[in-house]
Design a protein around this motif. Structure first.
Motif, PDB file in Angstrom:
ATOM      1  N   ALA A  94       2.118 -19.454  -0.024  1.00 37.16           N
ATOM      2  CA  ALA A  94       1.079 -18.796  -0.802  1.00 37.16           C
ATOM      3  C   ALA A  94       1.657 -18.123  -2.031  1.00 37.16           C
ATOM      4  CB  ALA A  94       0.362 -17.763   0.057  1.00 37.16           C
ATOM      5  N   SER A  95       0.863 -18.131  -3.098  1.00 32.66           N
ATOM      6  CA  SER A  95       1.210 -17.395  -4.302  1.00 32.66           C
ATOM      7  C   SER A  95      -0.079 -16.917  -4.951  1.00 32.66           C
ATOM      8  CB  SER A  95       1.996 -18.271  -5.283  1.00 32.66           C
ATOM      9  OG  SER A  95       1.209 -19.378  -5.711  1.00 32.66           O
ATOM     10  N   LEU A  96       0.045 -15.910  -5.810  1.00 32.39           N
ATOM     11  CA  LEU A  96      -1.087 -15.402  -6.567  1.00 32.39           C
ATOM     12  C   LEU A  96      -1.022 -15.927  -7.993  1.00 32.39           C
ATOM     13  CD1 LEU A  96      -1.262 -11.644  -5.510  1.00 32.39           C
ATOM     14  CD2 LEU A  96      -3.006 -13.370  -5.070  1.00 32.39           C
ATOM     15  N   PRO A  97      -2.129 -16.476  -8.516  1.00 34.58           N
ATOM     16  CA  PRO A  97      -2.141 -16.811  -9.941  1.00 34.58           C
ATOM     17  C   PRO A  97      -2.119 -15.540 -10.777  1.00 34.58           C
ATOM     18  CG  PRO A  97      -4.311 -17.132  -8.982  1.00 34.58           C
ATOM     19  CD  PRO A  97      -3.401 -16.783  -7.846  1.00 34.58           C
ATOM     20  N   ASP A  98      -1.875 -15.700 -12.078  1.00 37.24           N
ATOM     21  CA  ASP A  98      -1.847 -14.526 -12.957  1.00 37.24           C
ATOM     22  C   ASP A  98      -3.164 -13.769 -12.912  1.00 37.24           C
ATOM     23  OD1 ASP A  98       0.722 -15.135 -13.722  1.00 37.24           O
ATOM     24  OD2 ASP A  98       0.114 -16.235 -15.520  1.00 37.24           O
ATOM     25  N   HIS A  99      -4.266 -14.501 -12.901  1.00 36.33           N
ATOM     26  CA  HIS A  99      -5.590 -13.888 -12.780  1.00 36.33           C
ATOM     27  C   HIS A  99      -6.115 -14.224 -11.397  1.00 36.33           C
ATOM     28  CE1 HIS A  99      -6.098 -14.290 -17.447  1.00 36.33           C
ATOM     29  NE2 HIS A  99      -5.254 -13.349 -17.098  1.00 36.33           N
ATOM     30  N   PHE A 100      -6.111 -13.259 -10.495  1.00 35.95           N
ATOM     31  CA  PHE A 100      -6.574 -13.531  -9.145  1.00 35.95           C
ATOM     32  C   PHE A 100      -7.769 -12.644  -8.819  1.00 35.95           C
ATOM     33  CE2 PHE A 100      -3.553 -10.072  -8.608  1.00 35.95           C
ATOM     34  CZ  PHE A 100      -4.132  -9.263  -7.645  1.00 35.95           C
ATOM     35  N   PHE A 101      -8.488 -13.052  -7.775  1.00 34.18           N
ATOM     36  CA  PHE A 101      -9.734 -12.368  -7.424  1.00 34.18           C
ATOM     37  C   PHE A 101      -9.647 -11.736  -6.044  1.00 34.18           C
ATOM     38  CE2 PHE A 101     -11.132 -14.850 -10.949  1.00 34.18           C
ATOM     39  CZ  PHE A 101     -12.186 -14.123 -11.504  1.00 34.18           C
ATOM     40  N   LEU A 102     -10.324 -10.602  -5.929  1.00 33.39           N
ATOM     41  CA  LEU A 102     -10.450  -9.873  -4.681  1.00 33.39           C
ATOM     42  C   LEU A 102     -11.829 -10.090  -4.088  1.00 33.39           C
ATOM     43  CD1 LEU A 102      -9.002  -6.418  -5.814  1.00 33.39           C
ATOM     44  CD2 LEU A 102      -7.785  -8.191  -4.524  1.00 33.39           C
ATOM     45  N   ARG A 111     -11.860  -9.292 -10.358  1.00 30.56           N
ATOM     46  CA  ARG A 111     -10.451  -9.535 -10.688  1.00 30.56           C
ATOM     47  C   ARG A 111      -9.575  -8.483 -10.009  1.00 30.56           C
ATOM     48  NH1 ARG A 111      -9.747 -11.991 -15.980  1.00 30.56           N
ATOM     49  NH2 ARG A 111      -7.767 -10.879 -16.207  1.00 30.56           N
ATOM     50  N   GLY A 112      -8.476  -8.949  -9.427  1.00 36.37           N
ATOM     51  CA  GLY A 112      -7.556  -8.032  -8.773  1.00 36.37           C
ATOM     52  C   GLY A 112      -6.359  -7.658  -9.619  1.00 36.37           C
ATOM     53  N   ASP A 113      -6.110  -8.433 -10.693  1.00 34.78           N
ATOM     54  CA  ASP A 113      -4.980  -8.138 -11.566  1.00 34.78           C
ATOM     55  C   ASP A 113      -5.378  -7.043 -12.559  1.00 34.78           C
ATOM     56  OD1 ASP A 113      -6.424 -10.840 -12.492  1.00 34.78           O
ATOM     57  OD2 ASP A 113      -5.866  -9.694 -14.258  1.00 34.78           O
ATOM     58  N   ASP A 114      -4.429  -6.575 -13.313  1.00 36.72           N
ATOM     59  CA  ASP A 114      -4.683  -5.465 -14.235  1.00 36.72           C
ATOM     60  C   ASP A 114      -5.251  -5.908 -15.575  1.00 36.72           C
ATOM     61  OD1 ASP A 114      -3.832  -3.587 -12.407  1.00 36.72           O
ATOM     62  OD2 ASP A 114      -1.737  -3.692 -13.052  1.00 36.72           O
ATOM     63  N   GLY A 115      -5.497  -7.211 -15.734  1.00 39.69           N
ATOM     64  CA  GLY A 115      -6.033  -7.688 -16.997  1.00 39.69           C
ATOM     65  C   GLY A 115      -7.491  -7.348 -17.217  1.00 39.69           C
ATOM     66  N   TYR A 116      -8.213  -7.061 -16.138  1.00 42.43           N
ATOM     67  CA  TYR A 116      -9.654  -6.774 -16.259  1.00 42.43           C
ATOM     68  C   TYR A 116     -10.060  -5.860 -15.106  1.00 42.43           C
ATOM     69  CZ  TYR A 116     -14.531  -7.754 -17.500  1.00 42.43           C
ATOM     70  OH  TYR A 116     -15.840  -7.652 -17.888  1.00 42.43           O
ATOM     71  N   PRO A 149     -14.511  -3.840 -13.627  1.00 42.73           N
ATOM     72  CA  PRO A 149     -15.458  -4.178 -12.556  1.00 42.73           C
ATOM     73  C   PRO A 149     -14.964  -3.743 -11.176  1.00 42.73           C
ATOM     74  CG  PRO A 149     -15.287  -5.988 -14.103  1.00 42.73           C
ATOM     75  CD  PRO A 149     -14.211  -5.021 -14.471  1.00 42.73           C
ATOM     76  N   ARG A 150     -13.680  -3.927 -10.918  1.00 38.93           N
ATOM     77  CA  ARG A 150     -13.130  -3.508  -9.627  1.00 38.93           C
ATOM     78  C   ARG A 150     -13.359  -2.015  -9.398  1.00 38.93           C
ATOM     79  NH1 ARG A 150      -8.191  -4.974 -10.635  1.00 38.93           N
ATOM     80  NH2 ARG A 150      -7.205  -2.970 -10.972  1.00 38.93           N
ATOM     81  N   GLN A 151     -13.195  -1.238 -10.452  1.00 42.63           N
ATOM     82  CA  GLN A 151     -13.386   0.205 -10.337  1.00 42.63           C
ATOM     83  C   GLN A 151     -14.859   0.558 -10.129  1.00 42.63           C
ATOM     84  OE1 GLN A 151     -11.656   1.406 -14.044  1.00 42.63           O
ATOM     85  NE2 GLN A 151      -9.567   0.871 -13.424  1.00 42.63           N
ATOM     86  N   VAL A 152     -15.744  -0.169 -10.811  1.00 50.81           N
ATOM     87  CA  VAL A 152     -17.183   0.073 -10.643  1.00 50.81           C
ATOM     88  C   VAL A 152     -17.596  -0.217  -9.199  1.00 50.81           C
ATOM     89  CG1 VAL A 152     -19.489  -0.738 -11.288  1.00 50.81           C
ATOM     90  CG2 VAL A 152     -17.754  -0.332 -13.057  1.00 50.81           C
ATOM     91  N   TYR A 153     -17.123  -1.335  -8.645  1.00 52.15           N
ATOM     92  CA  TYR A 153     -17.510  -1.693  -7.284  1.00 52.15           C
ATOM     93  C   TYR A 153     -16.913  -0.728  -6.266  1.00 52.15           C
ATOM     94  CZ  TYR A 153     -18.959  -5.956  -9.629  1.00 52.15           C
ATOM     95  OH  TYR A 153     -19.543  -6.858 -10.483  1.00 52.15           O
ATOM     96  N   ALA A 154     -15.710  -0.240  -6.521  1.00 52.08           N
ATOM     97  CA  ALA A 154     -15.121   0.758  -5.626  1.00 52.08           C
ATOM     98  C   ALA A 154     -15.995   2.010  -5.591  1.00 52.08           C
ATOM     99  CB  ALA A 154     -13.696   1.094  -6.067  1.00 52.08           C
ATOM    100  N   ALA A 155     -16.546   2.388  -6.754  1.00 47.96           N
ATOM    101  CA  ALA A 155     -17.421   3.556  -6.809  1.00 47.96           C
ATOM    102  C   ALA A 155     -18.737   3.319  -6.078  1.00 47.96           C
ATOM    103  CB  ALA A 155     -17.699   3.933  -8.265  1.00 47.96           C
ATOM    104  N   LEU A 156     -19.094   2.043  -5.851  1.00 53.10           N
ATOM    105  CA  LEU A 156     -20.297   1.702  -5.094  1.00 53.10           C
ATOM    106  C   LEU A 156     -20.014   1.582  -3.597  1.00 53.10           C
ATOM    107  CD1 LEU A 156     -21.965  -1.014  -7.366  1.00 53.10           C
ATOM    108  CD2 LEU A 156     -22.638   1.373  -7.103  1.00 53.10           C
ATOM    109  N   GLY A 157     -18.785   1.851  -3.195  1.00 53.39           N
ATOM    110  CA  GLY A 157     -18.448   1.817  -1.779  1.00 53.39           C
ATOM    111  C   GLY A 157     -17.842   0.523  -1.294  1.00 53.39           C
ATOM    112  N   PHE A 158     -17.574  -0.424  -2.193  1.00 53.41           N
ATOM    113  CA  PHE A 158     -16.924  -1.672  -1.792  1.00 53.41           C
ATOM    114  C   PHE A 158     -15.431  -1.440  -1.577  1.00 53.41           C
ATOM    115  CE2 PHE A 158     -20.774  -3.271  -3.730  1.00 53.41           C
ATOM    116  CZ  PHE A 158     -21.073  -4.406  -3.008  1.00 53.41           C
ATOM    117  N   ARG A 159     -14.886  -2.139  -0.577  1.00 54.19           N
ATOM    118  CA  ARG A 159     -13.463  -2.054  -0.276  1.00 54.19           C
ATOM    119  C   ARG A 159     -12.871  -3.455  -0.201  1.00 54.19           C
ATOM    120  NH1 ARG A 159     -14.564   2.041  -1.954  1.00 54.19           N
ATOM    121  NH2 ARG A 159     -14.527   4.098  -0.978  1.00 54.19           N
TER     122      ARG A 159
END
Length: 291
Positions: A125-133, A262-267, A270-280
């Motif tokens: 397994a490897s992670l691409p540069d732009h990966f998704f959570l 997106r799970g990488d630091d390029g974007y 959205p990850r932060q917005v969803y975390a504030a909505l209670g997503f983990r």
């Protein structure tokens, strides 16, 4: 005697509904594919795109596997986990033959039944540069829908607003989403107008949106996609839309929600917005390759 498994090519838009049903049948919280992913990904080309090759594996007329090769060499797959030993290898061999080279196989890292055959075949397994959570949350203990700035409202899309809704998406994300494409998407299951939600500005303009896909068998909904016009960002519209949709799913009998970000630091926003909505975070999409 167990019936043989046979392969056939994806034949076009008539095969989309059976594919969606297979996705629904196959879904668990650990699955990569929700029916909303398939409905949205196929909205632009229900019959398949020019750089895609797709096939079903069937037994007794029922789909038990699906392979989706994006040229030159990226494979997505769904396989009935009870048949993963053997069938995963068959799908990968089919894709490798078409690609003419080893393929990278994308899976959610929680899909243990699919991963085991890939590892046995020597893939890592490897992670691409732009990966998704894959982000998930239960639909219990929802916060109230927050108040909006004066004059803004959040509501389901109206019957006559499909062209305006398509134009909003084009401005935010993708010029390929024509009025015709959106009308086609809205005419097919599993689209439901009550889960296509918009924030409306005081001047009547559609300012932001969230498209929700609800699986009423597994009782789980997915956000895909979400967007806000640049001039209306940082007003809390996405948060209000998201919470509004979570309430709508719960009222429909839903138990769980998911979204990909997106799970990488390029974007990261959205990850932060969803975390504030209670997503983990539930898992990452990884790619298995031969060394």
């Amino acid at each position: 005697m167990t019936a043989a498994i046979t392969r056939r090519d994806y034949s076009g838009v008539a095969d989309l509904a059976p594919l969606l049903r297979f996705t629904q049948y196959n879904w668990t919280p650990d699955s990569r594919w929700h029916l909303g992913d398939i409905a949205w990904e196929f909205s632009f080309a229900p019959g398949g795109g020019p750089h895609e090759r797709m096939a079903f594996w069937e037994r007794n007329g029922e789909i038990v596997g699906f392979g989706w090769l994006t040229l030159p060499a990226t494979l997505a797959l769904m396989v009935d986990p009870r048949l993963a030993d053997g069938l995963v290898d068959e799908v990968v061999d089919w894709a490798t033959g078409l690609a003419g080279q080893p393929v990278a196989v994308g899976v959610l890292e929680t899909e243990a039944a699919l991963i085991a055959p890939l590892v046995r075949a020597g893939r890592t397994a490897s992670l691409p540069d732009h990966f998704f959570l894959n982000l998930q949350r239960e639909l219990s203990d929802l916060p109230p829908v927050p108040e909006l700035p004066a004059g803004f409202t959040v509501r389901p899309l109206a019957d006559d607003e499909l062209p305006a809704r398509a134009a909003l998406h084009r401005t935010v994300w993708n010029p390929r989403l024509t009025d015709e494409v959106y009308a086609g998407l809205a005419s097919r299951w599993p689209y439901r107008r009550e889960f296509d939600r918009v924030a409306v500005a005081p001047n009547g303009e559609l300012a932001a949106y969230i498209l929700g896909w609800y699986d009423d068998v597994n009782r789980v909904g997915e956000f895909e996609p979400v967007g806000t016009l640049p001039e209306y960002r940082r007003l809390g519209l996405s948060r209000a839309l998201g919470i509004s949709l979570l309430h709508a799913w719960r009222d429909a009998g839903g138990r769980r929600a998911l979204v990909y970000a997106r799970g990488d630091d390029g974007y990261p926003v959205p990850r932060q917005v969803y975390a504030a909505l209670g997503f983990r975070v539930h898992g990452r999409i990884v790619r298995y390759r031969l060394p």
